[in-house]
Scaffold this motif. Sequence first.
Motif, mmCIF file in Angstrom:
data_model
loop_
_atom_site.group_PDB
_atom_site.id
_atom_site.type_symbol
_atom_site.label_atom_id
_atom_site.label_comp_id
_atom_site.label_asym_id
_atom_site.label_seq_id
_atom_site.Cartn_x
_atom_site.Cartn_y
_atom_site.Cartn_z
ATOM 1 N N ASN A 30 -12.107 1.617 -13.557
ATOM 2 C CA ASN A 30 -11.329 1.910 -14.760
ATOM 3 C C ASN A 30 -11.893 3.160 -15.420
ATOM 4 O O ASN A 30 -12.792 3.093 -16.253
ATOM 5 N N ASP A 31 -11.394 4.330 -15.023
ATOM 6 C CA ASP A 31 -11.932 5.595 -15.476
ATOM 7 C C ASP A 31 -11.471 5.898 -16.898
ATOM 8 O O ASP A 31 -10.509 5.343 -17.401
ATOM 9 N N PRO A 32 -12.155 6.852 -17.574
ATOM 10 C CA PRO A 32 -11.722 7.227 -18.906
ATOM 11 C C PRO A 32 -10.306 7.766 -18.912
ATOM 12 O O PRO A 32 -9.859 8.353 -17.926
ATOM 13 N N GLU A 33 -9.596 7.575 -20.000
ATOM 14 C CA GLU A 33 -8.223 8.061 -20.100
ATOM 15 C C GLU A 33 -8.213 9.581 -20.125
ATOM 16 O O GLU A 33 -9.082 10.214 -20.708
ATOM 17 N N VAL A 34 -7.220 10.144 -19.457
ATOM 18 C CA VAL A 34 -7.107 11.595 -19.345
ATOM 19 C C VAL A 34 -5.808 12.039 -19.992
ATOM 20 O O VAL A 34 -4.754 11.423 -19.797
ATOM 21 N N ASP A 35 -5.859 13.103 -20.771
ATOM 22 C CA ASP A 35 -4.663 13.670 -21.383
ATOM 23 C C ASP A 35 -3.732 14.164 -20.282
ATOM 24 O O ASP A 35 -4.114 15.000 -19.465
ATOM 25 N N SER A 36 -2.509 13.627 -20.225
ATOM 26 C CA SER A 36 -1.582 13.976 -19.158
ATOM 27 C C SER A 36 -1.238 15.454 -19.156
ATOM 28 O O SER A 36 -0.863 16.014 -18.114
ATOM 29 N N GLU A 276 -8.627 -5.910 -15.736
ATOM 30 C CA GLU A 276 -9.265 -5.825 -17.045
ATOM 31 C C GLU A 276 -10.113 -7.050 -17.380
ATOM 32 O O GLU A 276 -10.954 -7.006 -18.275
ATOM 33 N N GLN A 277 -9.890 -8.160 -16.675
ATOM 34 C CA GLN A 277 -10.697 -9.368 -16.879
ATOM 35 C C GLN A 277 -11.853 -9.457 -15.887
ATOM 36 O O GLN A 277 -12.533 -10.479 -15.800
ATOM 37 N N ASP A 278 -12.047 -8.396 -15.085
ATOM 38 C CA ASP A 278 -13.112 -8.329 -14.081
ATOM 39 C C ASP A 278 -12.846 -9.250 -12.894
ATOM 40 O O ASP A 278 -13.770 -9.585 -12.141
ATOM 41 N N ASP A 279 -11.595 -9.678 -12.713
ATOM 42 C CA ASP A 279 -11.205 -10.385 -11.505
ATOM 43 C C ASP A 279 -10.850 -9.372 -10.422
ATOM 44 O O ASP A 279 -10.367 -8.275 -10.720
ATOM 45 N N VAL A 280 -11.085 -9.734 -9.187
ATOM 46 C CA VAL A 280 -10.748 -8.872 -8.048
ATOM 47 C C VAL A 280 -9.463 -9.379 -7.410
ATOM 48 O O VAL A 280 -9.326 -10.575 -7.120
ATOM 49 N N TYR A 281 -8.515 -8.468 -7.200
ATOM 50 C CA TYR A 281 -7.288 -8.787 -6.475
ATOM 51 C C TYR A 281 -7.259 -7.956 -5.195
ATOM 52 O O TYR A 281 -7.444 -6.746 -5.232
ATOM 53 N N GLY A 328 -2.623 -1.584 -13.888
ATOM 54 C CA GLY A 328 -3.104 -2.165 -15.125
ATOM 55 C C GLY A 328 -2.264 -3.316 -15.637
ATOM 56 O O GLY A 328 -1.080 -3.452 -15.308
ATOM 57 N N ASN A 329 -2.910 -4.205 -16.389
ATOM 58 C CA ASN A 329 -2.240 -5.351 -17.024
ATOM 59 C C ASN A 329 -1.513 -6.237 -16.025
ATOM 60 O O ASN A 329 -0.441 -6.779 -16.312
ATOM 61 N N GLY A 330 -2.083 -6.371 -14.846
ATOM 62 C CA GLY A 330 -1.515 -7.244 -13.833
ATOM 63 C C GLY A 330 -0.402 -6.632 -13.012
ATOM 64 O O GLY A 330 0.126 -7.292 -12.110
ATOM 65 N N ILE A 331 -0.035 -5.378 -13.294
ATOM 66 C CA ILE A 331 1.085 -4.736 -12.601
ATOM 67 C C ILE A 331 0.571 -3.899 -11.436
ATOM 68 O O ILE A 331 -0.430 -3.187 -11.540
ATOM 69 N N GLY A 332 1.286 -3.970 -10.323
ATOM 70 C CA GLY A 332 0.943 -3.158 -9.161
ATOM 71 C C GLY A 332 2.182 -2.781 -8.368
ATOM 72 O O GLY A 332 3.270 -3.341 -8.570
ATOM 73 N N TYR A 333 2.020 -1.815 -7.470
ATOM 74 C CA TYR A 333 3.098 -1.364 -6.594
ATOM 75 C C TYR A 333 2.632 -1.479 -5.146
ATOM 76 O O TYR A 333 1.557 -0.995 -4.788
ATOM 77 N N VAL A 334 3.454 -2.126 -4.330
ATOM 78 C CA VAL A 334 3.081 -2.436 -2.960
ATOM 79 C C VAL A 334 4.036 -1.764 -1.974
ATOM 80 O O VAL A 334 5.199 -2.160 -1.860
ATOM 81 N N PRO A 335 3.583 -0.739 -1.247
ATOM 82 C CA PRO A 335 4.381 -0.248 -0.117
ATOM 83 C C PRO A 335 4.306 -1.291 1.010
ATOM 84 O O PRO A 335 3.223 -1.776 1.345
ATOM 85 N N VAL A 354 4.910 -5.609 -8.376
ATOM 86 C CA VAL A 354 4.394 -6.966 -8.517
ATOM 87 C C VAL A 354 3.763 -7.130 -9.894
ATOM 88 O O VAL A 354 3.161 -6.200 -10.432
ATOM 89 N N ASP A 355 3.945 -8.295 -10.467
ATOM 90 C CA ASP A 355 3.284 -8.679 -11.709
ATOM 91 C C ASP A 355 2.434 -9.900 -11.378
ATOM 92 O O ASP A 355 2.943 -11.014 -11.230
ATOM 93 N N LEU A 356 1.135 -9.670 -11.218
ATOM 94 C CA LEU A 356 0.253 -10.742 -10.775
ATOM 95 C C LEU A 356 0.036 -11.798 -11.845
ATOM 96 O O LEU A 356 -0.212 -12.961 -11.530
ATOM 97 N N TYR A 357 0.145 -11.415 -13.103
ATOM 98 C CA TYR A 357 -0.038 -12.389 -14.173
ATOM 99 C C TYR A 357 1.174 -13.308 -14.290
ATOM 100 O O TYR A 357 1.045 -14.503 -14.563
#
Length: 429
Positions: A30-36, A276-281, A328-335, A354-357
């Motif tokens: 989880n890197d620092p936020e970068v100005d787009s 963000e909860q330190d769980d690994v998916y 982030g927040n449980g959201i991901g994209y799966v090819p 995918v919404d893992l939550y």
Amino acid sequence: MFESTRNIFSKALVAGVLLASFSCDDESGNDPEVDSNERLYTIGFADGSGNPSATYVQSHTDLSSDVDVTFKDFGFEVPSTRTARLFTSSDGATMYSLDYGGGSIYKFENNGGQDYKEVDKTNIEFAMGTAYPRWTRLNDEHAMLHSIATEQVFDETSGDYSYTKATARLLLVDLEDLGMSTNVEFEIPRSTADEATGDYVFRIDAPVVSGDKIYYGMGKRGVDPSNPDENADAAYNTVETLVLDFPSLENPTILSTNIAGGATNGYRTTVAYTDEQDDVYQIITVPNNTKDTYILKITAGKYDETFKFNLSDKLGVNTISNGWFYVGNGIGYVPYANSDQGGTGDAVWSVARVDLYKETALKLNTPDNLWLQQYQNSVAVDGKFYMALAPLGEKGYIYEFDINSESADAITAAASIESAADSYYIGIY
């Protein structure tokens, strides 16, 4: 036996300093936020679908529909023996590359367009014992190099084949100066499942850090004891992950579950993330598509046996995937490839949100005739996720996905990308 050697090059760090630095570093990815408005986006392109394909890059600060991307007479050729393994810093200003087969890692300063300036290079073949290691970015400070060497073991009395020993070598890289430290070598413990089937680990990849542990994905092969020199398919009756203390890289153990069956090392797309909860998916890749595609959850060092995210069931088609992208927040994209229509080597790929939550999956309305077997990376910035998608040999686009939308149509064609026969885009970095 566990062996450890440190400070093998003049660039190597003092181990005590390195360990201290991890007390304040965030290795979760989880890197620092970068100005787009300040971010540089590197677009990767491979010319030729075979092993010796050349790799080119160019960078942009704008991915909007006003931009046209072409690699015709434009682009920086990355030094590579085979397709380069790339990643960048979180702001895109620095690019790193592994010359897979050449045995070197590079650091480039990204000055925009095709202007990439080499600022550092280190040969890692001696340290890794091979010119063909793999590597994974942990965060802006560190990356991991890793490889496996296998050796057949025979019974001293009968001379019959007994098992195949897998020896792992891991090396922690400091991205500041490509310095190397915490170089360890050890025999991977044989699990009960492997002892029963005779399977062995032939590849590790896609490490992710959670807390004081690092989790490594593993790929396996089977063996016929009467003909041990011939590769065979692994049984994959379980899912297994190699776990070590981090950053010491000591105390290797095997984490296992029978929720699903498959490999955890992926291919060239990232496989595992820490949320963000330190769980690994981690997504489970299934060679030869003998089993369904799952995303599994590791909590506090154990597989969560109650979390059974079956992508094939949720999409209603049989799927194969080489990896995915967590935003982030449980959201991901799966090819994924639709294995009812073909394999990973065919142009039968799509992308699912995918919404893992919420434990949901949705096929997005991306173009047909996509080939994403070697797609490496994509980025998420300011609530938008970007992928470079082009049907084989046709014009494509950098697509902008609205992360917060649950609609299959929440994608917008932005910058156009020009493709050609036997060439393909490998990612946005």
